[in-house]
Design a protein around this motif. Sequence first.
Motif, PDB file in Angstrom:
ATOM      1  N   THR A   1       0.855  -1.213  -0.045  1.00  0.00           N
ATOM      2  CA  THR A   1      -0.222  -0.239   0.046  1.00  0.00           C
ATOM      3  C   THR A   1       0.894   1.303  -0.024  1.00  0.00           C
ATOM      4  OG1 THR A   1      -0.287  -0.196   2.344  1.00  0.00           O
ATOM      5  CG2 THR A   1      -1.876  -1.032   0.868  1.00  0.00           C
ATOM      6  N   ASP A   2       2.094   1.014   0.206  1.00  0.00           N
ATOM      7  CA  ASP A   2       3.027   2.388  -0.280  1.00  0.00           C
ATOM      8  C   ASP A   2       3.043   2.626  -1.706  1.00  0.00           C
ATOM      9  OD1 ASP A   2       3.529   2.548   2.566  1.00  0.00           O
ATOM     10  OD2 ASP A   2       5.394   1.590   2.519  1.00  0.00           O
ATOM     11  N   ARG A   3       2.502   1.516  -2.542  1.00  0.00           N
ATOM     12  CA  ARG A   3       2.622   1.700  -3.907  1.00  0.00           C
ATOM     13  C   ARG A   3       1.470   1.575  -4.682  1.00  0.00           C
ATOM     14  NH1 ARG A   3       6.966  -2.439  -6.572  1.00  0.00           N
ATOM     15  NH2 ARG A   3       6.280  -1.507  -8.213  1.00  0.00           N
ATOM     16  N   TYR A   4       0.502   0.875  -3.943  1.00  0.00           N
ATOM     17  CA  TYR A   4      -0.664   0.743  -4.745  1.00  0.00           C
ATOM     18  C   TYR A   4      -1.852   1.375  -4.016  1.00  0.00           C
ATOM     19  CZ  TYR A   4       2.286  -2.634  -7.136  1.00  0.00           C
ATOM     20  OH  TYR A   4       3.098  -3.487  -7.925  1.00  0.00           O
ATOM     21  N   ARG A   5      -2.780   1.787  -4.785  1.00  0.00           N
ATOM     22  CA  ARG A   5      -4.096   2.209  -4.015  1.00  0.00           C
ATOM     23  C   ARG A   5      -5.021   0.806  -4.027  1.00  0.00           C
ATOM     24  NH1 ARG A   5      -7.213   5.926  -1.124  1.00  0.00           N
ATOM     25  NH2 ARG A   5      -8.961   6.696  -2.146  1.00  0.00           N
ATOM     26  N   VAL A   6      -5.162   0.200  -2.959  1.00  0.00           N
ATOM     27  CA  VAL A   6      -5.913  -0.790  -2.877  1.00  0.00           C
ATOM     28  C   VAL A   6      -7.589  -0.568  -2.564  1.00  0.00           C
ATOM     29  CG1 VAL A   6      -6.627  -2.929  -1.506  1.00  0.00           C
ATOM     30  CG2 VAL A   6      -4.172  -2.377  -2.186  1.00  0.00           C
ATOM     31  N   VAL A   7      -8.440  -1.242  -3.272  1.00  0.00           N
ATOM     32  CA  VAL A   7      -9.902  -0.711  -3.126  1.00  0.00           C
ATOM     33  C   VAL A   7     -10.387  -2.085  -3.079  1.00  0.00           C
ATOM     34  CG1 VAL A   7     -11.886   0.347  -4.262  1.00  0.00           C
ATOM     35  CG2 VAL A   7      -9.756   1.295  -4.680  1.00  0.00           C
ATOM     36  N   CYS A   8     -11.268  -2.351  -1.765  1.00  0.00           N
ATOM     37  CA  CYS A   8     -11.992  -3.549  -1.564  1.00  0.00           C
ATOM     38  C   CYS A   8     -13.387  -3.264  -1.313  1.00  0.00           C
ATOM     39  CB  CYS A   8     -11.377  -4.413  -0.476  1.00  0.00           C
ATOM     40  SG  CYS A   8     -11.874  -6.121  -0.433  1.00  0.00           S
ATOM     41  N   ALA A   9     -14.187  -3.873  -1.973  1.00  0.00           N
ATOM     42  CA  ALA A   9     -15.954  -3.472  -1.813  1.00  0.00           C
ATOM     43  C   ALA A   9     -16.394  -4.767  -1.257  1.00  0.00           C
ATOM     44  CB  ALA A   9     -16.286  -3.026  -2.910  1.00  0.00           C
ATOM     45  N   ASN A  10     -17.465  -4.511  -0.599  1.00  0.00           N
ATOM     46  CA  ASN A  10     -18.382  -5.676  -0.007  1.00  0.00           C
ATOM     47  C   ASN A  10     -19.263  -5.775  -1.441  1.00  0.00           C
ATOM     48  OD1 ASN A  10     -21.249  -5.768   1.969  1.00  0.00           O
ATOM     49  ND2 ASN A  10     -19.696  -7.300   1.937  1.00  0.00           N
ATOM     50  N   VAL A  11     -19.502  -7.090  -1.698  1.00  0.00           N
ATOM     51  CA  VAL A  11     -20.164  -7.482  -2.950  1.00  0.00           C
ATOM     52  C   VAL A  11     -21.831  -7.117  -2.664  1.00  0.00           C
ATOM     53  CG1 VAL A  11     -18.610  -9.208  -3.829  1.00  0.00           C
ATOM     54  CG2 VAL A  11     -20.581  -9.918  -2.437  1.00  0.00           C
ATOM     55  N   ILE A  12     -22.432  -6.818  -3.837  1.00  0.00           N
ATOM     56  CA  ILE A  12     -23.735  -6.705  -3.688  1.00  0.00           C
ATOM     57  C   ILE A  12     -24.498  -8.120  -3.176  1.00  0.00           C
ATOM     58  CG2 ILE A  12     -24.084  -4.702  -4.893  1.00  0.00           C
ATOM     59  CD1 ILE A  12     -25.144  -6.607  -7.259  1.00  0.00           C
TER      60      ILE A  12
END
Lengths: 363, 363
Positions: A80-91
């Motif tokens: 996460t120093d290099r990447y923007r991590v996105v994690c979403a709860n699925v519908i």
Amino acid sequence: MTETYRSSTLQAPLALDGGGVLTDVTVAYETYGALAPDRSNAILLCHALTGDQFVASAHPVTGKPGWWERMVGPGRPIDTDRYRVVCANVIGSCMGSTGPASLAPDGEPYAMRFPVITIRDMVRGLVGLLDELGIERLHAVVGGSMGGMQALSLAANWPERAGRVLAIATTARHSAQNIAFHEVGRQAIMADPYWCKGDYYAHEERPGAGLAVARMAAHITYLSEDGLTEKFGRRLQDRTEKTFGFDADFQVESYLRYQGSGFTKRFDANSYLYITRAMDYFDLAEEHGGKLAEAFAGSQARFCLVSFDSDWLYPTAESRHVVHALNAAGAPVSFVELSAPFGHDSFLLDVPALDRVVKGFLE
Amino acid sequence: MTETYRSSTLQAPLALDGGGVLTDVTVAYETYGALAPDRSNAILLCHALTGDQFVASAHPVTGKPGWWERMVGPGRPIDTDRYRVVCANVIGSCMGSTGPASLAPDGEPYAMRFPVITIRDMVRGLVGLLDELGIERLHAVVGGSMGGMQALSLAANWPERAGRVLAIATTARHSAQNIAFHEVGRQAIMADPYWCKGDYYAHEERPGAGLAVARMAAHITYLSEDGLTEKFGRRLQDRTEKTFGFDADFQVESYLRYQGSGFTKRFDANSYLYITRAMDYFDLAEEHGGKLAEAFAGSQARFCLVSFDSDWLYPTAESRHVVHALNAAGAPVSFVELSAPFGHDSFLLDVPALDRVVKGFLE
């Protein structure tokens, strides 16, 4: 629950595979790391059946660490120093995204009026979130188990949205045995008198006993027989002799009961029905004229498939099947079967070789 | 139900492994073929978890053929023109032998007051029956799955009673995974509100939903993944399109539901609890100082072990483990792993190679 969690309401309605349309869809999500000015460093992490957006931060209900903290964070394989991590709860799930526990337009919970969704519908929700977040193209989409199904579905249906696709311990279609185990779980929930055809949200009692049985049955499929033998064998629980009764004499019984009852504190029984159904319906080839290679025909992404030799839920042959299709589609793909003793759950556990594969593939 | 079936009431009380004593034990049984004047041609057939004494005659409840008619009968591998076949319902079960549904001395059903029994206790009941029938020494004891456990237990604890021991698709001890699957089934039954802590015999409603879920979960373990794929794959049930609902869209779902509900018509939920517990407790080495070879130290019998390559419930390694112990004990033993696609259930199905092994070993 929606208001408790960080979320986005999608502007566009979701047209579903089953024919219905969901409007005002909420997608709850977490992010880790900073988005680069050119927006090129986002990684979408897709969670498994009972997972959620809390991949690298404490779970707000259980207080436990994020489900993939060993993999995601500063200096970790998904750095996460290099990447923007996105994690979403699925519908369809129950940690803030629209699902059967959410209020329908009439102000009452959807319950079983919630439309049956597919893995592709879940990905529609995720792509809608990326649109809201202004992320046009992902550095990578990454997922294990059902998360891997989403990664493959995104690659097949939105091929321009991800440069890399990492699918771990997954399959392009649910087998008869996979469906059978899920059906046992659904029947256990539906047999619980507190399920009330799904209309239990206003009740004091929830169908926890049925949900616990569903979880217990599923949990066995996440572990290898050797792993279970090594971890528990026939060892007794806090006693030196068999009790000749129906208490949890064996450690493995006690462990399973704990897994079952703990799960009911954080998960909604109707969500379990809907998400298992989506997984059972998953057949990426079927969506593309019956040929899996067709699913990847337009892909420009690089792929990486990882399986585990002790995973009998989605065994290596399932990953190999995807790899063959990618080869036929001319897509660049690397594939590795890792040796690990933990069965399907290996993707969540301490397998240093996986760390190296993940880190290397993302670079 | 006892009076409906042919049975014998044992003169001697049964002293159980758990410390209790059962008196006036009824053992229901069927016989096929005539006993030779010298009483040397009797074969004891031991049934599996949900089996019964109706091995080669129609089941009185379901009307279906006997569960091993393909193997037992005139001119069949277990030839009733030559052998006197005895098959008894194990104690703890529900087809006429003393079990939780039977009346205790106080005139009420035992229900959960029935003592927890072991495989050896079941065999005590069988040996008691042999005593009643005047059969001193068996030509052979034969069983598959839990029936194989009984055959091994008889060989270990009553070594003088059988000249041949044929144990098919079985194990000398239940593994952690075996216990785990049984525990799921027990929890499903106990979660059924109609179970009422086992006191449901006077009620109109039985814990059928829980018992059906237990059966469904177990049934998956009886089949191989390849067998399920071949038999059902992802084929839909009486429809051409997915319904996007929770009906049994897939044939495998419909099949499992049918297996589950059919089972509840012929089996008692408490018996399921007691018999699975007995199987989980089974560890033949533990009974003999922790060394399996010790279990067979006094044996004069010839042994035959058969496993199936697609059986993941009691895989070949479990039979091999028994064979090694028999070798260490100096007992004559033959061992074959047969190739058959049906998983654990192969021992009940059309596997001509098994017919030849059984016929040859008995001669």
